[in-house]
Design an enzyme around this catalytic site. Structure first.
Site, mmCIF file in Angstrom:
data_model
loop_
_atom_site.group_PDB
_atom_site.id
_atom_site.type_symbol
_atom_site.label_atom_id
_atom_site.label_comp_id
_atom_site.label_asym_id
_atom_site.label_seq_id
_atom_site.Cartn_x
_atom_site.Cartn_y
_atom_site.Cartn_z
ATOM 1 N N TYR A 1 0.828 -1.203 0.000
ATOM 2 C CA TYR A 1 0.000 0.000 0.000
ATOM 3 C C TYR A 1 0.864 1.256 0.000
ATOM 4 C CZ TYR A 1 -3.395 3.517 1.046
ATOM 5 O OH TYR A 1 -4.178 4.639 0.954
ATOM 6 N N TRP B 1 1.132 5.623 -1.844
ATOM 7 C CA TRP B 1 0.810 6.557 -2.934
ATOM 8 C C TRP B 1 1.850 6.547 -4.049
ATOM 9 C CZ3 TRP B 1 -2.274 11.446 -3.340
ATOM 10 C CH2 TRP B 1 -3.519 11.304 -2.709
HETATM 11 N N1 LIG Z 1 -1.116 18.594 2.002
HETATM 12 C C1 LIG Z 1 -1.567 17.325 2.018
HETATM 13 N N2 LIG Z 1 -2.796 17.051 1.523
HETATM 14 C C2 LIG Z 1 -3.270 15.781 1.553
HETATM 15 C C3 LIG Z 1 -2.491 14.709 2.060
HETATM 16 C C4 LIG Z 1 -1.198 15.029 2.590
HETATM 17 O O1 LIG Z 1 -0.464 14.144 3.069
HETATM 18 N N3 LIG Z 1 -0.779 16.331 2.549
HETATM 19 N N4 LIG Z 1 -2.983 13.426 2.055
HETATM 20 C C5 LIG Z 1 -4.093 13.113 1.148
HETATM 21 C C6 LIG Z 1 -4.763 11.872 1.531
HETATM 22 S S1 LIG Z 1 -3.966 10.405 1.236
HETATM 23 C C7 LIG Z 1 -6.000 11.833 2.062
HETATM 24 S S2 LIG Z 1 -6.732 10.338 2.411
HETATM 25 C C8 LIG Z 1 -6.749 13.068 2.364
HETATM 26 C C9 LIG Z 1 -7.347 12.965 3.762
HETATM 27 O O2 LIG Z 1 -8.329 13.895 3.977
HETATM 28 P P1 LIG Z 1 -8.938 13.993 5.448
HETATM 29 O O3 LIG Z 1 -9.067 12.655 6.032
HETATM 30 O O4 LIG Z 1 -10.162 14.821 5.391
HETATM 31 O O5 LIG Z 1 -7.781 14.832 6.153
HETATM 32 P P2 LIG Z 1 -7.297 15.044 7.661
HETATM 33 O O6 LIG Z 1 -6.352 16.185 7.564
HETATM 34 O O7 LIG Z 1 -6.820 13.782 8.253
HETATM 35 O O8 LIG Z 1 -8.604 15.446 8.445
HETATM 36 C C10 LIG Z 1 -9.301 16.652 8.195
HETATM 37 C C11 LIG Z 1 -9.685 17.292 9.505
HETATM 38 O O9 LIG Z 1 -10.650 16.507 10.203
HETATM 39 C C12 LIG Z 1 -10.635 16.959 11.559
HETATM 40 N N5 LIG Z 1 -11.040 15.888 12.455
HETATM 41 C C13 LIG Z 1 -10.264 14.863 12.894
HETATM 42 N N6 LIG Z 1 -10.976 14.078 13.746
HETATM 43 C C14 LIG Z 1 -12.219 14.619 13.824
HETATM 44 C C15 LIG Z 1 -13.410 14.258 14.515
HETATM 45 O O10 LIG Z 1 -13.485 13.261 15.230
HETATM 46 N N7 LIG Z 1 -14.482 15.056 14.336
HETATM 47 C C16 LIG Z 1 -14.468 16.163 13.532
HETATM 48 N N8 LIG Z 1 -15.596 16.851 13.387
HETATM 49 N N9 LIG Z 1 -13.355 16.534 12.881
HETATM 50 C C17 LIG Z 1 -12.245 15.772 13.011
HETATM 51 C C18 LIG Z 1 -9.203 17.352 11.856
HETATM 52 O O11 LIG Z 1 -9.181 18.581 12.553
HETATM 53 C C19 LIG Z 1 -8.545 17.377 10.498
HETATM 54 O O12 LIG Z 1 -7.735 18.522 10.266
HETATM 55 O O13 LIG Z 1 -5.877 14.192 2.317
HETATM 56 C C20 LIG Z 1 -5.116 14.239 1.113
HETATM 57 N N10 LIG Z 1 -4.508 15.543 1.047
HETATM 58 N N1 LIG Z 2 -1.919 8.515 12.130
HETATM 59 C C1 LIG Z 2 -2.319 8.559 10.866
HETATM 60 N N2 LIG Z 2 -1.784 7.704 9.966
HETATM 61 C C2 LIG Z 2 -2.179 7.744 8.679
HETATM 62 C C3 LIG Z 2 -3.155 8.681 8.250
HETATM 63 C C4 LIG Z 2 -3.699 9.560 9.215
HETATM 64 O O1 LIG Z 2 -4.578 10.385 8.906
HETATM 65 N N3 LIG Z 2 -3.255 9.477 10.511
HETATM 66 N N4 LIG Z 2 -3.537 8.697 6.947
HETATM 67 C C5 LIG Z 2 -3.419 7.452 6.204
HETATM 68 C C6 LIG Z 2 -3.641 7.655 4.778
HETATM 69 S S1 LIG Z 2 -5.163 8.300 4.358
HETATM 70 C C7 LIG Z 2 -2.740 7.301 3.831
HETATM 71 S S2 LIG Z 2 -3.190 7.404 2.177
HETATM 72 C C8 LIG Z 2 -1.432 6.754 4.177
HETATM 73 C C9 LIG Z 2 -0.310 7.227 3.239
HETATM 74 O O2 LIG Z 2 0.809 6.421 3.393
HETATM 75 P P1 LIG Z 2 1.853 6.192 2.219
HETATM 76 O O3 LIG Z 2 1.178 6.341 0.898
HETATM 77 O O4 LIG Z 2 2.555 4.927 2.476
HETATM 78 O O5 LIG Z 2 2.819 7.424 2.440
HETATM 79 P P2 LIG Z 2 3.877 8.088 1.456
HETATM 80 O O6 LIG Z 2 4.817 8.850 2.294
HETATM 81 O O7 LIG Z 2 3.183 8.822 0.370
HETATM 82 O O8 LIG Z 2 4.629 6.813 0.882
HETATM 83 C C10 LIG Z 2 4.944 6.631 -0.456
HETATM 84 C C11 LIG Z 2 6.373 6.157 -0.539
HETATM 85 O O9 LIG Z 2 6.662 5.847 -1.900
HETATM 86 C C12 LIG Z 2 7.956 6.341 -2.212
HETATM 87 N N5 LIG Z 2 8.030 6.596 -3.664
HETATM 88 C C13 LIG Z 2 7.711 7.724 -4.345
HETATM 89 N N6 LIG Z 2 7.929 7.560 -5.663
HETATM 90 C C14 LIG Z 2 8.391 6.301 -5.812
HETATM 91 C C15 LIG Z 2 8.802 5.542 -6.950
HETATM 92 O O10 LIG Z 2 8.757 5.980 -8.096
HETATM 93 N N7 LIG Z 2 9.221 4.267 -6.715
HETATM 94 C C16 LIG Z 2 9.280 3.723 -5.478
HETATM 95 N N8 LIG Z 2 9.704 2.467 -5.357
HETATM 96 N N9 LIG Z 2 8.907 4.418 -4.388
HETATM 97 C C17 LIG Z 2 8.456 5.678 -4.561
HETATM 98 C C18 LIG Z 2 8.097 7.609 -1.408
HETATM 99 O O11 LIG Z 2 9.450 7.955 -1.224
HETATM 100 C C19 LIG Z 2 7.368 7.237 -0.117
HETATM 101 O O12 LIG Z 2 8.242 6.759 0.851
HETATM 102 O O13 LIG Z 2 -1.110 7.100 5.528
HETATM 103 C C20 LIG Z 2 -2.115 6.696 6.433
HETATM 104 N N10 LIG Z 2 -1.623 6.875 7.796
HETATM 105 MO MO LIG Z 3 -5.149 8.690 2.050
#
Ligand SMILES: Nc1nc2c(c(=O)[nH]1)N[C@H]1C(S)=C(S)[C@@H](COP(=O)(O)OP(=O)(O)OC[C@H]3O[C@@H](n4cnc5c(=O)[nH]c(N)nc54)[C@H](O)[C@@H]3O)O[C@H]1N2
Ligand SMILES: Nc1nc2c(c(=O)[nH]1)N[C@H]1C(S)=C(S)[C@@H](COP(=O)(O)OP(=O)(O)OC[C@H]3O[C@@H](n4cnc5c(=O)[nH]c(N)nc54)[C@H](O)[C@@H]3O)O[C@H]1N2
Ligand SMILES: [Mo]
Length: 761
Positions: A103, A105
């Site tokens: 898993y 991105w």
């Molecule tokens: N810059 C940036 N953007 C991203 C990402 C990133 O790593 N960096 N990751 C991307 C990915 S993979 C995803 S899945 C999306 C995730 O998108 P989201 O899951 O929506 O993002 P979060 O920032 O985890 O949460 C949004 C807000 O929900 C609020 N929140 C948390 N718990 C609760 C709760 O129990 N109740 C309420 N009402 N609010 C709560 C928090 O204050 C938080 O800032 O974002 C994407 N966008």
């Molecule tokens: N506590 C907490 N944990 C969370 C979340 C949260 O809200 N709270 N959010 C969750 C969510 S929604 C998500 S989506 C996950 C995200 O978790 P991940 O998707 O695992 O996080 P990334 O750091 O984007 O990891 C991608 C990795 O791929 C590597 N990479 C980039 N390009 C390439 C390439 O071309 N080749 C190879 N081999 N590698 C490459 C990058 O260097 C990086 O280390 O985290 C989850 N974890």
């Molecule tokens: Mo995500």
């Protein structure tokens, strides 16, 4: 990149800067980190093997993963070793013993998408154990098909911003609509539109209510009302709103009768006839910490206006996250506006740029992963559980799964030491397999916990195509520089391995990089005809650098067809209607996910007994300054750290009670783990709540064990590793309690930015 299109500035073969894509009026600052990351000290310069793995073969010494030094090897040695391990494990234990879920991105390019390529490779090798659902919205995507017949409200496209700006009067946002997240779109964004659309909605007179423990979850220019509940109480608030609607006769009976099923089975629960507890506004106030009057007042305003309800993806990344989403639909059904312009509900607005972004249906070029000949798939976030409990069974959405025994883990394009909850438990599990192979550009914690590490190129070192199903642009990603060090493309690595294992032709199908780009583009171009769209030929696209599909003129409204013709265009649920009561879920007999939405208190939250030991609720949200762990080694992320540590937001009252001052280093801890962080004392957070973004690279003093200290600030040493419920088994990073104290000791040096210890051959 996932955070937007750009052109690199290259001088003497080196990337020295980036220019955002000309059509993007709101580019992400994260782009500025790219040149730093490409040449960072933490780039992996050549293949490596863990010393203990080389010395003692592959049966013991797994304990030393993450502590052993690495030995540099040449590519042929490394590839022979990996091919040999895949062959050995598959012959000795069967393909199911290879875990290739991988898993993550990875990067935005659709050809060099490492996870897809790994799946293609392992499918060619006879199959593997994989992962289904995702960390983003596992609970949502699992429950929604039962309730509305599709996961589209979660994954998009949702009702477009155009429809919201034109027709919504009141937008009620659970979890806010944080613009920090709209910098990102999986597969890339040609233009960032979310802020612009919110501005237009505001100008058009839409009123906004943000329900979130953090004020910053909504843009200041919206002048939103801010209601700050206890984390994890949203389902209770929604029940309180629903109760008010029903109690005051404000619910839409005609809509319920025509478009939904099972309200009469839910109503007694709502009114307290089944358990003696009416879920009224007073009860919801007790659960959430909001005032009963605020809840009643909001319910009345929702009924009096064209109301659009959103819930962030974060809300379902928590204990019983399924209930919050189910209840969102039920609340919207009571208002009776589902399928009307600017009405109804949607998820993930403010999660990614594309949600609500007006876009015509258009094809996305993709690398085919091929069919999987063998091996099961586990729910994505049960990885640690699977490794620790082989042979045991779990429930998952009506199925029973038996965990296989994993002997080899292969990861490319993801970082479980970033994304998985309870890293100390993960480390224990990670010691079980015989062999771990990782492809990475950088020495992330995952790479450091591998046996064989293969250095991957980054996007500017290869040619690719970026595209997303929620974006109007397809972007040509031209190679700009030579690979750094001895890095190789994942495609080339897998093609070489496939050749060693005797299926090189099946893997590459005789195409090289440009051959594949042309091919996946041409397939998309043929599909475009079905959508009444035209795409130029590949050469014209490649020379122009991008294509842009025109935005639709009509606003898009989710479930519009169902609304206008419920018989002719029924939902794909068991009843064809919105299911307030689900016979299917009922038949599973899950106590933790019964037949209609219910309130179930989270295992850890401020309203429960555990808050006596750990009185602060930890929010670990997405970082504004990077993408998960990606670009943590760039200037934008580095600039916001406090003495190198990840910031943690804490309310002045909570800080004062602990003698913590702004910018102090603190230790954040609970029974699972501990990390250092830099305090930001602010009243933009609800008292009792602390917030620490994910993504600081895990940097333990010594890896493993709850006593181990992460010096850098990775919140996943604190989060819980459990499933949302037996239905979805999604991650619950949102439900964790912690305590904080001032760090009085000597500040340990952060070492994760440098390569690990390397010994001679
Ligand atoms: N810059 C940036 N953007 C991203 C990402 C990133 O790593 N960096 N990751 C991307 C990915 S993979 C995803 S899945 C999306 C995730 O998108 P989201 O899951 O929506 O993002 P979060 O920032 O985890 O949460 C949004 C807000 O929900 C609020 N929140 C948390 N718990 C609760 C709760 O129990 N109740 C309420 N009402 N609010 C709560 C928090 O204050 C938080 O800032 O974002 C994407 N966008
Ligand atoms: N506590 C907490 N944990 C969370 C979340 C949260 O809200 N709270 N959010 C969750 C969510 S929604 C998500 S989506 C996950 C995200 O978790 P991940 O998707 O695992 O996080 P990334 O750091 O984007 O990891 C991608 C990795 O791929 C590597 N990479 C980039 N390009 C390439 C390439 O071309 N080749 C190879 N081999 N590698 C490459 C990058 O260097 C990086 O280390 O985290 C989850 N974890
Ligand atoms: Mo995500």
């Amino acid at each position: 990149m996932h955070w937007g299109a750009f052109s690199p500035e290259v001088r003497d073969g080196r990337v020295v800067g980036v220019r955002p894509f000309a059509k993007d009026r709101d580019p992400s600052p994260i782009l500025e980190s790219i040149p730093d990351a490409i040449y960072d000290e933490s780039r992996i310069d050549r293949p490596y093997v863990r010393a203990g793995f080389l010395d003692r073969g592959n049966v013991d010494a797994a304990q030393a993963r993450g502590a052993d030094p690495f030995v540099p090897v040449d590519w042929d040695t490394a590839l022979d070793l990996v091919a040999g391990e895949v062959a050995r494990v598959r012959e000795t234990w069967g393909n199911e013993a290879i875990f290739g879920g991988s898993y993550g991105w990875a990067s935005a390019g659709r050809l060099h998408h490492a996870r897809t390529l790994l799946h293609r490779f392992l499918n060619g090798a006879g199959g593997f154990t994989g992962q289904v659902t995702n960390y983003s919205y596992a609970a949502g995507m699992t429950i929604m098909p039962h309730v509305v017949g599709t996961m589209q409200p979660v994954s998009g496209p949702g009702t477009s911003w155009q429809s919201i700006a034109e027709s919504t009067r009141l937008m009620v946002m659970f979890g806010g609509v944080p613009l920090k997240n709209t910098q990102v779109e999986s597969g890339g964004a040609g233009e960032h539109t979310a802020a612009q659309w919110l501005g237009r909605a505001r100008e058009a007179g839409v009123r906004f209510v943000s329900i979130s423990p953090l004020r910053g979850d909504v843009a200041g220019f919206l002048d939103a009302e801010w209601l700050a509940p206890r984390p994890g109480s949203d389902t209770a608030i929604m029940l309180g709103l629903a109760h008010t609607l029903v109690e005051e006769g404000l619910h839409d009976r005609a809509f319920l009768a025509r478009y939904t099923k099972g309200f009469e089975r839910f109503r007694p629960y709502l009114l307290g006839e089944t358990d003696g507890q009416p879920k009224d506004a007073d009860w919801a106030a007790q659960m959430s910490g909001l005032s009963a009057e605020a809840i009643r007042d909001l319910a009345r305003r929702m009924a009096a206006n064209r109301t659009f309800i959103t819930a962030s993806w974060s809300l379902q990344r928590a204990d019983h996250g399924e209930q919050t989403y189910w209840m969102t639909v039920v609340l919207a059904a009571l208002l009776g506006q589902i399928g009307l312009p600017g009405g109804g509900f949607g998820f993930g607005y403010g999660a990614v740029n594309g949600m609500g972004n007006p876009r015509r249906n258009a094809p996305v070029p993709r690398m085919p992963a091929g069919l999987k000949p063998a091996g099961i798939d586990i729910p994505v976030a049960r990885i640690t559980d699977m490794l620790l409990r082989p042979g045991e069974t779990i429930d998952f959405n009506g199925q029973r799964l038996t965990y296989p025994e994993i002997r080899l883990i292969y990861w490319a394009g993801g970082n479980p030491f970033h994304h998985h909850q309870d890293i100390n438990r993960l480390i224990e599990a990670w010691r079980r397999p015989e062999t771990i192979v990782v492809h990475e550009p950088w020495w992330t914690a995952t790479a450091r916990h591998a046996d064989i590490v293969l250095p991957a190129t980054t996007p500017l070192e290869r040619n690719d195509i970026a595209a997303s199903s929620l974006d109007r642009f397809v972007i040509a990603m031209h190679r700009a520089i030579d690979p750094v060090g001895e890095a190789r493309d994942d495609f080339r690595i897998f093609a070489d391995l496939a050749r060693r294992l005797g299926f090189g032709d099946e893997f590459a199908e005789g195409r090289d990089e440009m051959g594949w780009l042309r091919h996946i583009y041409d397939v998309a171009r043929q599909q475009a005809a079905h959508y009444d769209l035209e795409m130029p030929d590949f050469d014209a696209f490649w020379a122009a650098g991008h294509i842009e599909f025109a935005a639709p003129d009509q606003p898009y409204v989710l479930f519009e067809r169902f609304r206008s013709d419920p018989q002719g265009a029924p939902l794909r649920t068991a009843s064809g209607r919105i299911e307030i009561f689900s016979e299917t879920i009922d038949s599973f007999g899950y106590e933790d996910c019964p037949a209609h939405p219910v309130w179930r208190a989270p295992v850890e939250w401020l309203g429960g007994a555990k808050a006596r030991d750990y009185p602060l609720h930890l929010i670990s949200n997405q970082p504004a300054t990077r993408l998960h762990g990606q670009m943590d080694n760039g200037r934008v992320s580095r600039a916001q750290k406090i003495r190198g540590r990840e910031p943690v937001l804490i309310h002045p009252q909570d800080a004062a009670a602990r003698g913590v001052e702004d910018r102090d280093i603190v230790r954040v801890f609970n029974g699972r783990g501990a990390c250092l962080a830099g305090a930001i004392v602010t009243d933009t957070i609800r008292p009792g709540v602390v917030a620490m973004a994910t993504g600081a690279w895990y940097d333990p003093v010594e890896p493993g064990g709850p006593g181990s200290l992460d010096r850098h600030g990775n919140p996943n040493v604190l989060t819980r590793d459990a499933g949302t419920s037996r239905l979805a088994q999604g991650p619950v990073s949102g439900s964790a309690l912690v305590e904080i104290e001032r760090w009085e000791g000597k500040l340990p040096e952060i070492t994760i930015g440098r390569p690990p210890a390397i010994t001679g051959t």
